[in-house]
Design a protein around this motif. Structure first.
Motif, short mmCIF file in Angstrom:
data_model
loop_
_atom_site.label_atom_id
_atom_site.label_comp_id
_atom_site.label_asym_id
_atom_site.label_seq_id
_atom_site.Cartn_x
_atom_site.Cartn_y
_atom_site.Cartn_z
N ASP A 1 18.45 0.44 29.59
CA ASP A 1 19.60 0.36 30.19
C ASP A 1 19.52 1.67 31.30
O ASP A 1 19.96 1.55 32.49
N ALA A 2 18.82 2.73 30.88
CA ALA A 2 18.79 4.04 31.61
C ALA A 2 18.25 3.55 33.12
O ALA A 2 18.52 4.03 34.32
N VAL A 3 17.14 2.64 32.69
CA VAL A 3 16.39 2.44 33.98
C VAL A 3 17.14 1.44 34.90
O VAL A 3 16.88 1.60 36.05
N GLU A 4 17.60 0.56 34.34
CA GLU A 4 18.30 -0.68 34.95
C GLU A 4 19.35 0.21 35.79
O GLU A 4 19.67 -0.18 37.01
N SER A 5 20.08 1.15 35.22
CA SER A 5 21.00 1.82 35.87
C SER A 5 20.56 2.68 37.00
O SER A 5 21.24 2.51 38.07
N ALA A 6 19.28 3.19 36.93
CA ALA A 6 18.67 3.97 37.79
C ALA A 6 18.36 3.20 39.13
O ALA A 6 18.64 3.51 40.39
N GLU B 1 12.50 9.63 32.23
CA GLU B 1 12.16 10.64 31.12
C GLU B 1 12.69 10.15 29.81
O GLU B 1 13.09 10.95 29.09
N VAL B 2 12.46 8.69 29.70
CA VAL B 2 13.08 8.10 28.42
C VAL B 2 12.32 8.84 27.12
O VAL B 2 12.95 9.11 26.16
N ILE B 3 11.08 9.00 27.38
CA ILE B 3 10.26 9.69 26.19
C ILE B 3 10.15 11.16 26.42
O ILE B 3 10.34 11.97 25.58
N LEU C 1 17.32 9.10 30.87
CA LEU C 1 16.96 9.77 29.60
C LEU C 1 17.57 8.89 28.45
O LEU C 1 18.66 8.05 28.47
N ALA C 2 17.12 8.78 27.24
CA ALA C 2 17.29 8.01 26.15
C ALA C 2 16.82 8.59 24.91
O ALA C 2 16.58 9.73 24.91
N LYS C 3 16.25 7.74 24.20
CA LYS C 3 15.52 8.24 22.66
C LYS C 3 16.03 9.53 22.20
O LYS C 3 16.77 9.74 21.56
N GLY C 4 15.36 10.80 22.60
CA GLY C 4 15.67 11.88 22.19
C GLY C 4 17.25 12.49 22.42
O GLY C 4 17.59 13.59 21.84
N ILE C 5 17.62 11.67 23.39
CA ILE C 5 19.08 12.27 23.66
C ILE C 5 20.00 12.13 22.49
O ILE C 5 20.85 12.97 22.26
N SER C 6 19.73 11.14 21.52
CA SER C 6 20.42 11.10 20.35
C SER C 6 19.60 11.35 19.31
O SER C 6 20.14 11.02 18.02
N SER C 7 18.17 11.59 19.28
CA SER C 7 17.22 11.68 18.48
C SER C 7 17.27 10.45 17.53
O SER C 7 16.71 10.33 16.57
N GLY C 8 17.53 9.63 18.23
CA GLY C 8 17.28 7.90 17.66
C GLY C 8 18.59 7.54 16.58
O GLY C 8 18.38 6.41 16.04
N TYR C 9 19.43 8.56 16.42
CA TYR C 9 20.26 8.27 15.53
C TYR C 9 21.41 6.93 15.70
O TYR C 9 21.67 6.41 15.11
N VAL C 10 21.71 6.98 16.88
CA VAL C 10 22.61 6.09 17.43
C VAL C 10 22.04 5.52 18.56
O VAL C 10 21.34 6.46 19.36
N PRO C 11 22.33 4.29 19.22
CA PRO C 11 21.94 3.90 20.44
C PRO C 11 22.75 4.79 21.67
O PRO C 11 23.77 4.77 21.48
#
Ligand SMILES: Cc1ncc(COP(=O)(O)O)c(C=O)c1O
Length: 454
Positions: free
Chosen positions: A122-127, A260-262, A286-296
């Motif tokens: 999603d983050a990439v699609e939005s970009a 910067e998803v990773i 940004l994704a992944k570490g932004i919520s530490s993977g706890y929720v999408p």
């Protein structure tokens, strides 16, 4: 808590789930480990086996497992308000607070606005959509093309997949979107040009320039790349490459998108990968570490230059016609705020740098001992060990070779969860990893290689 036993879960996993990136036959032959719980840097499976998690889930559990701060933030938010949207006429407080936090954290990069999503794709699609709309709003709608790098990975939605630089991610779904072009990026271990890092960076920068010129800069919307390529095999560019990308983007008036998803939120040893290279992108995913993977959760950040295009009174053309039911989900954003707080307060980026350097030194010692290790590379706590049949020719193990699987299974049997991508062992543990954890992993690897001499 599941009420089913391990045998039931294994049988039904194979029967019912279409697993991402998994050959169905391999899934039947080697059923995956079913993880049931996590604490700190450890995970436990349904058979009660405990592992040290060298994968950080999937490069995402930066804060480690079982963090009460995140659990409480999520549960309090669910009790207070489980859902409300950002679509016309409403919004919610956690999304506003998280947007402010992200803009504060990226003040150095000059980021100004945030678009929320649910994951890296999603983050990439939005970009990509933001970049195209930006040029339309600027009256240059013919600038629609994207240039990315070989081995780049940008998720598997159609836009991101079209930017991916590897046939394996694309071939089953072609034809892809028009207007996506890939060029050679600086892969020091495998390139046809040179072993000199700076020379390689310059050659690849010039290839990027040539491609923009061949396409016509007036048709190019953006360059999109990862500050360090992850899924492509942890490919770390020489230090001069990203500054050169910035120069090139400025010279040809194209946007620079940092995926910067990773690398976002500390993994590479800096809070953001592009910051580690001293570069300010126009758009950050940004994704992944932004919520530490706890929720999408994901966020696409745009700088002032890009954001300004939406400030013109352009009527319908300025409508940001993008977003999802769950963009800015209050529960995800509450988790994001808590997860980011941990990364910042515990200075996990710095820990990733220090422990990552130690890990690298230890892996280099292993390379001296075991011939199947062709290359060891990485930055911070994203590292890879590349396995080869022959160090001189660098002939890699292929997808049908049993050796890399034997190594990862050897590690798993010793309580170390480590992932292989074809011939690469991928290491991306929680950023709370310590040097003692590294020693444990390296010992397991050492014993596994010794038991499987090549
Ligand atoms: C750099 C990069 N971009 C995008 C993605 C896609 O993220 P997701 O799998 O959350 O959609 C990934 C996933 O690993 C990634 O590494």
């Amino acid at each position: 808590m599941t009420s089913h036993n391990s045998a039931w879960l294994k049988e039904h996993n194979t029967a019912y789930i279409m697993h991402p990136m998994q050959d169905p036959k391999a899934l039947r032959d080697q059923p995956p480990v079913i993880i049931e719980s996590g604490d700190g840097v450890h995970i436990t499976d349904v058979d009660g086996r405990r592992f040290i998690d060298c994968q950080g889930g999937l490069w995402c559990v930066n804060a480690g497992y079982g963090r009460k701060e995140i659990v409480e933030a999520v549960s309090q938010q669910m009790e207070k308000l489980a859902y409300y949207s950002l679509f016309p006429g409403s919004t919610n407080a956690p999304s506003i607070e998280l947007s402010q936090k992200l803009i504060e954290l990226t003040a150095q990069e000059g980021m100004a606005k945030v678009s929320f999503g649910l994951g890296g794709s999603d983050a990439v699609e939005s970009a990509l959509k933001i970049a195209r709309q930006y040029w339309k709003l600027e009256g240059q709608g013919e600038k629609y093309k994207f240039i990315s790098l070989y081995n780049g990975y940008h998720g598997l939605n159609f836009g991101g997949m079209s930017a991916c630089g590897g046939i394996a991610w694309r071939s089953s779904y072609e034809p892809l979107m028009p207007g996506f072009i890939q060029v050679e990026g600086p892969h020091l271990y495998r390139n046809p040009f040179t072993n000199d890092p700076e020379e390689l960076a310059e050659i690849c920068a010039q290839l990027m320039e040539r491609q923009i010129e061949i396409q016509g800069a007036h048709t190019v919307a953006a360059i999109i790349a990862e500050p360090i390529q992850g899924a492509g095999g942890v490919i770390v560019p020489p230090a001069s490459y990203w500054p050169r990308l910035r120069q090139i983007a400025d010279k040809y008036n194209v946007l620079l998108i940092a995926d910067e998803v990773i690398t976002g939120l500390g993994r590479s040893g800096a809070l953001f990968g592009s910051r580690g290279w001293g570069v300010k992108p126009d758009i950050m995913c940004l994704a992944k570490g932004i919520s530490s993977g706890y929720v999408p959760l994901s966020a696409t950040l745009v700088n002032q230059r890009v954001a300004k295009a939406w400030e013109k009174d352009a009527g319908f053309t300025a409508v940001y016609m993008h977003g999802y039911t769950y963009s800015g989900h209050p529960v995800s954003c509450a988790a994001g705020l808590a997860a980011i707080d941990i990364v910042v307060k515990e200075n996990l980026a710095e820990n990733a740098r220090v422990v990552g350097d130690y890990f690298m030194a230890k892996l280099l010692e292993l390379k001296d001992k075991h011939r199947a290790i062709g290359d060891v590379r990485g930055k911070g706590l994203m590292l890879a060990v590349e396995l080869v049949k022959d160090r001189v020719t660098k002939e890699p193990f292929g997808p049908d070779d049993a050796y890399p699987v034997a190594i990862s299974e050897g590690c798993v049997s010793k309580g170390v969860m480590i992932r292989t991508i074809v011939n690469k062992l991928i290491i991306s543990p929680p950023l709370t990893f310590t040097k003692d954890h590294v020693d444990e992993v390296v010992e397991a690897l050492d014993k596994t290689f010794a038991a499987n001499p090549w």
